[in-house]
Design a protein around this motif. Structure first.
Motif, short mmCIF file in Angstrom:
data_model
loop_
_atom_site.label_atom_id
_atom_site.label_comp_id
_atom_site.label_asym_id
_atom_site.label_seq_id
_atom_site.Cartn_x
_atom_site.Cartn_y
_atom_site.Cartn_z
N ARG A 80 -9.64 -2.30 -2.43
CA ARG A 80 -9.10 -0.96 -2.59
C ARG A 80 -7.58 -0.89 -2.77
N CYS A 104 -12.57 7.57 5.26
CA CYS A 104 -12.35 6.66 4.13
C CYS A 104 -13.69 6.16 3.59
N ARG A 114 -4.85 7.71 3.10
CA ARG A 114 -5.83 7.76 4.18
C ARG A 114 -6.23 6.35 4.61
N SER A 150 -6.29 9.04 -1.29
CA SER A 150 -7.24 8.10 -0.70
C SER A 150 -6.54 6.85 -0.19
N VAL A 178 -8.74 2.74 -7.78
CA VAL A 178 -8.18 3.46 -6.63
C VAL A 178 -6.77 3.93 -6.89
#
Length: 420
Positions: A149, A206, A25, A22, A11
């Motif tokens: 993540r 997401c 978000r 990402s 990630v």
């Protein structure tokens, strides 16, 4: 129980100069998601459930509430690691976590509707047990988002955002519960609608990485059952982290599980206590934000977690001593401020610390589910312990017990070696 690369590895590298789109978000959408989940936790066990119990059995409300919440929390204790295990092993094009977050939220909305129709203590027990089970099938995969993540260097900041949104949800839930008291099914339906909207937004903005190619090891029931035992020999840091959270949360639920009844019967507000709960919640939120806003990022910057967790436990213990000495509205306000400052620091850093003592990368949600037992088991111990204390010694005795447990939680952090 699974073999795959951890999501955090792809990630956003810890050394990257700025978070990826990402990641931004995820930081943004965890706020409404957490707030919606904890809106229910603030409204139902804090306001709506005690009022339902009081309406059914005013004379025996303390014992009835202890029975209902105790049985429900025992169910949650079992459900949490089971939900984590199933989430870890899920193979779908929507990823490991999304199916459980979405499906669990829908089941939670339906079970809350049933709870709103309950008219007796046995009916409330059954309904609350179901609510607790499906709630944990939402919370366990949501909790796993942090190690899944978020890279280690940003976990303190993520825990800060998640902690603030959690408390925002709880305080908003208390206000909503007070405003909707007496509305029955309508109150539960409104809370469910907010949750479903927040979950839909999160899974669309997401999305999780598809897990269809994930290879799971054969399930071994004996191995899974052994996860309920945290071995101090094999995983000492995990054990001490578990013990610290267990002690602190038990002290917390000994008091907060009876907050409405404390205000009614100990402080003497009677029916006016319902109006004070959201006010105390707002004060608590302000205090929490003060320490949360700097504790998580500062722990990331200096690379230390333990001093923050130890200090927060001690501060919370000091706060719990105030209502014992000053059993008034003023005493409860001071308690709320001091405990809020401590809990804000704790919530900002504890999640990051615990994520760094997990035994294995391939079973984040299951291991976090086991750690969540340290938060759910006190909901079993706390009400029964609190009910016994109130019956034997009255409401004043709740606070010294809670203080001692908070200090014990601080002491349990000290032996952890793998985290500074």
């Amino acid at each position: 129980m699974t073999t795959h690369p951890p999501a955090a590895a792809v990630v956003d590298a810890p050394s990257s100069p700025s978070p990826s789109p990402s990641m931004r978000r995820l930081f943004g959408m965890i706020v409404p998601l957490n707030a919606a989940i904890y809106l229910i936790i603030g409204a139902v066990p804090g306001i709506l459930l005690p009022l339902q119990v009081q309406e059914i059995d005013r004379a025996g409300k303390a014992a009835a509430l202890a029975l209902i919440t105790g049985i429900g929390a025992f169910a949650a204790m079992i459900a949490s690691p089971v939900a984590g295990l199933l989430s870890d092993r899920t193979r779908s094009r929507f990823g490991r976590r999304t199916p459980w977050i979405a499906g669990g939220s829908l089941a939670l909305a339906l079970s809350l509707a049933v709870m709103g129709l309950a008219k007796s203590v046995p009916q409330l027990i059954v309904a609350w047990v179901v609510v607790q089970i499906v709630l944990n099938f939402v919370i366990s995969p949501v909790t796993a988002l942090l190690p899944d993540r978020v890279p280690a260097a940003r976990r303190g900041s993520f825990a800060t955002v998640a902690g603030v949104s959690m408390m925002l949800g709880i305080v908003s839930g208390q206000a909503a519960g007070a405003a909707l008291s007496g509305q029955g099914l309508f109150a539960y339906a409104g809370l469910s609608a907010v949750l479903l909207i927040a979950v839909l937004a999160f899974v669309l903005v997401c999305p999780d990485t598809p897990s269809t190619g994930q290879v799971n090891e054969p399930f071994d029931l004996k191995v899974f059952l052994r996860t309920f035992w945290v071995s101090p020999r094999r995983h000492p840091d995990f054990f001490w982290g578990f013990l610290a959270r267990l002690a602190l949360f038990t002290g917390y639920f000994v008091v907060t599980g009876y907050q409405l009844f404390i205000l009614q019967d100990y402080v003497g507000l009677k029916d006016d206590a319902v109006d004070l709960v959201p006010l105390l919640g707002g004060i608590n939120l302000v205090a929490l934000v003060i320490t949360t806003s700097f504790s998580g990022p500062l722990s990331d910057r200096i690379g230390r977690r333990k001093p923050f967790v130890i200090a927060s436990s001690v501060v919370m213990g000091i706060g719990m001593a105030v209502p014992f000495a000053v059993p008034t509205v003023t005493g409860m306000i001071v308690y709320t401020v001091v405990a809020g400052l401590g809990f804000g620091m704790y919530s900002a850093v504890d999640a990051a610390l615990m994520s760094e003592v997990l035994p294995g990368e391939s079973s984040y949600a299951k291991d976090l589910g086991v750690l969540n037992i340290a938060a759910t088991l006190p909901q079993t111990i706390g009400p029964f312990l609190g009910g016994a204390i109130v019956t034997l010694a009255g409401y004043p005795a709740l606070f010294p017990v809670a203080l001692l447990l908070a200090v014990a939680g601080a002491l349990a952090i000290i032996p952890i070696r793998s985290v500074k």
